[in-house]
Design a protein around this motif. Structure first.
Motif, PDB file in Angstrom:
ATOM      1  N   ARG A  53      42.718  31.146   8.278  1.00 31.07           N
ATOM      2  CA  ARG A  53      42.690  32.572   7.925  1.00 31.07           C
ATOM      3  C   ARG A  53      44.100  33.147   7.934  1.00 31.07           C
ATOM      4  NH1 ARG A  53      38.263  35.029   7.223  1.00 31.07           N
ATOM      5  NH2 ARG A  53      36.327  34.151   7.881  1.00 31.07           N
ATOM      6  N   ALA A  54      44.869  32.802   8.932  1.00 34.01           N
ATOM      7  CA  ALA A  54      46.245  33.306   9.014  1.00 34.01           C
ATOM      8  C   ALA A  54      47.060  32.829   7.817  1.00 34.01           C
ATOM      9  CB  ALA A  54      46.890  32.865  10.321  1.00 34.01           C
ATOM     10  N   ALA A  55      46.865  31.560   7.433  1.00 33.29           N
ATOM     11  CA  ALA A  55      47.608  31.006   6.298  1.00 33.29           C
ATOM     12  C   ALA A  55      47.228  31.696   4.981  1.00 33.29           C
ATOM     13  CB  ALA A  55      47.349  29.503   6.191  1.00 33.29           C
ATOM     14  N   LEU A  56      45.985  32.121   4.876  1.00 31.61           N
ATOM     15  CA  LEU A  56      45.523  32.785   3.657  1.00 31.61           C
ATOM     16  C   LEU A  56      45.777  34.293   3.679  1.00 31.61           C
ATOM     17  CD1 LEU A  56      42.123  30.918   3.195  1.00 31.61           C
ATOM     18  CD2 LEU A  56      44.187  30.667   1.795  1.00 31.61           C
ATOM     19  N   TRP A  75      32.791  25.205   9.585  1.00 31.00           N
ATOM     20  CA  TRP A  75      33.975  25.994   9.237  1.00 31.00           C
ATOM     21  C   TRP A  75      34.348  26.925  10.392  1.00 31.00           C
ATOM     22  CZ3 TRP A  75      37.454  26.022   5.311  1.00 31.00           C
ATOM     23  CH2 TRP A  75      38.312  27.121   5.235  1.00 31.00           C
ATOM     24  N   ILE A  76      33.358  27.621  10.934  1.00 30.10           N
ATOM     25  CA  ILE A  76      33.620  28.549  12.042  1.00 30.10           C
ATOM     26  C   ILE A  76      34.153  27.798  13.251  1.00 30.10           C
ATOM     27  CG2 ILE A  76      32.512  30.086  13.718  1.00 30.10           C
ATOM     28  CD1 ILE A  76      30.633  30.975  11.406  1.00 30.10           C
ATOM     29  N   CYS A  77      33.558  26.654  13.574  1.00 32.12           N
ATOM     30  CA  CYS A  77      34.037  25.859  14.717  1.00 32.12           C
ATOM     31  C   CYS A  77      35.472  25.389  14.495  1.00 32.12           C
ATOM     32  CB  CYS A  77      33.113  24.664  14.959  1.00 32.12           C
ATOM     33  SG  CYS A  77      31.513  25.120  15.642  1.00 32.12           S
ATOM     34  N   ALA A  78      35.770  24.935  13.276  1.00 33.31           N
ATOM     35  CA  ALA A  78      37.132  24.487  12.971  1.00 33.31           C
ATOM     36  C   ALA A  78      38.111  25.647  13.069  1.00 33.31           C
ATOM     37  CB  ALA A  78      37.175  23.859  11.582  1.00 33.31           C
ATOM     38  N   GLU A  79      37.724  26.805  12.569  1.00 32.59           N
ATOM     39  CA  GLU A  79      38.592  27.986  12.635  1.00 32.59           C
ATOM     40  C   GLU A  79      38.861  28.376  14.084  1.00 32.59           C
ATOM     41  OE1 GLU A  79      40.433  29.335  10.520  1.00 32.59           O
ATOM     42  OE2 GLU A  79      39.354  30.326   8.922  1.00 32.59           O
ATOM     43  N   LEU A  80      37.819  28.387  14.888  1.00 31.56           N
ATOM     44  CA  LEU A  80      38.000  28.764  16.288  1.00 31.56           C
ATOM     45  C   LEU A  80      38.829  27.721  17.041  1.00 31.56           C
ATOM     46  CD1 LEU A  80      34.454  30.203  17.080  1.00 31.56           C
ATOM     47  CD2 LEU A  80      36.586  31.477  16.737  1.00 31.56           C
ATOM     48  N   ASP A 122      41.143  38.225  13.581  1.00 32.50           N
ATOM     49  CA  ASP A 122      40.386  38.592  14.773  1.00 32.50           C
ATOM     50  C   ASP A 122      39.236  37.607  14.962  1.00 32.50           C
ATOM     51  OD1 ASP A 122      41.929  40.974  15.093  1.00 32.50           O
ATOM     52  OD2 ASP A 122      40.750  41.872  13.472  1.00 32.50           O
ATOM     53  N   TRP A 123      38.996  37.221  16.207  1.00 37.72           N
ATOM     54  CA  TRP A 123      37.963  36.231  16.487  1.00 37.72           C
ATOM     55  C   TRP A 123      36.563  36.781  16.206  1.00 37.72           C
ATOM     56  CZ3 TRP A 123      38.868  31.546  19.611  1.00 37.72           C
ATOM     57  CH2 TRP A 123      40.218  31.203  19.632  1.00 37.72           C
ATOM     58  N   PHE A 124      36.373  38.079  16.370  1.00 34.81           N
ATOM     59  CA  PHE A 124      35.046  38.656  16.147  1.00 34.81           C
ATOM     60  C   PHE A 124      34.646  38.667  14.678  1.00 34.81           C
ATOM     61  CE2 PHE A 124      37.872  42.338  15.873  1.00 34.81           C
ATOM     62  CZ  PHE A 124      37.435  42.931  14.695  1.00 34.81           C
TER      63      PHE A 124
END
Length: 167
Positions: A144-147, A132-137, A152-154
């Motif tokens: 995250r933006a859509a939800l 999930w984290i890899c896909a988000e990055l 922030d990446w951190f």
């Protein structure tokens, strides 16, 4: 499988889900821990073992570490007296009490030996959290933006730490 054992399995499953839950919703760990603690205590009550769990809690609170934790909570409660924002301080005290209390209840209510299925579930959740984290990055945190979550990446620092602890 009895209802008590099912509730215990749910508690272990919720614990195992923490790494993935944190990857998807950063601040989800306290909620998952509280639900797991409630499930674990309910399983002890239904199994007729609530007295043993409560005895473990009392013993834990009487230990030096338990007394230190209780002292910290007492100091935090006392600090409400001079807080400029007592409502916010009370909310933070509640969050602290839940974050500290749920693992304490889990340690007292669940068996000392972790079931193999819970370890497998935790490994799968950690792997899913990594994906999930890899896909988000890779997508620039598009999900995250859509939800409407923070982008922030951190934000992945805490879930990555939880995944490393499970590993």
């Amino acid at each position: 499988m009895t209802v008590a054992r099912r509730l215990e399995a749910i508690a272990w499953g919720l614990l195992a889900a923490v790494p993935f839950g944190m990857a998807v919703a950063n601040r989800s760990a306290p909620a998952l821990l509280v639900l797991a603690a409630a499930s674990a205590m309910a399983s002890r009550v239904l199994a007729g073992e609530a007295g043993a769990a409560l005895a473990r809690m009392r013993a834990g609170l009487r230990s030096p570490l338990g007394l230190a934790c209780l002292s910290l909570l007492a100091w935090a409660a006392l600090s409400l007296a001079w807080s400029e924002h007592p409502r916010s301080s009370l909310a933070m005290l509640g969050e602290l009490a839940l974050a500290a209390g749920a693992p304490f209840v889990l340690a007292s209510a669940l068996p000392d030996r972790i079931p193999r299925a819970a370890l497998v579930d935790a490994a799968l959740a950690a792997g899913a959290g990594c994906l999930w984290i890899c896909a988000e990055l890779a997508t620039g945190v598009a999900a995250r933006a859509a939800l409407g979550f923070r982008t922030d990446w951190f934000i992945f620092k805490r879930p990555a730490t939880a995944i490393m602890i499970v590993a």
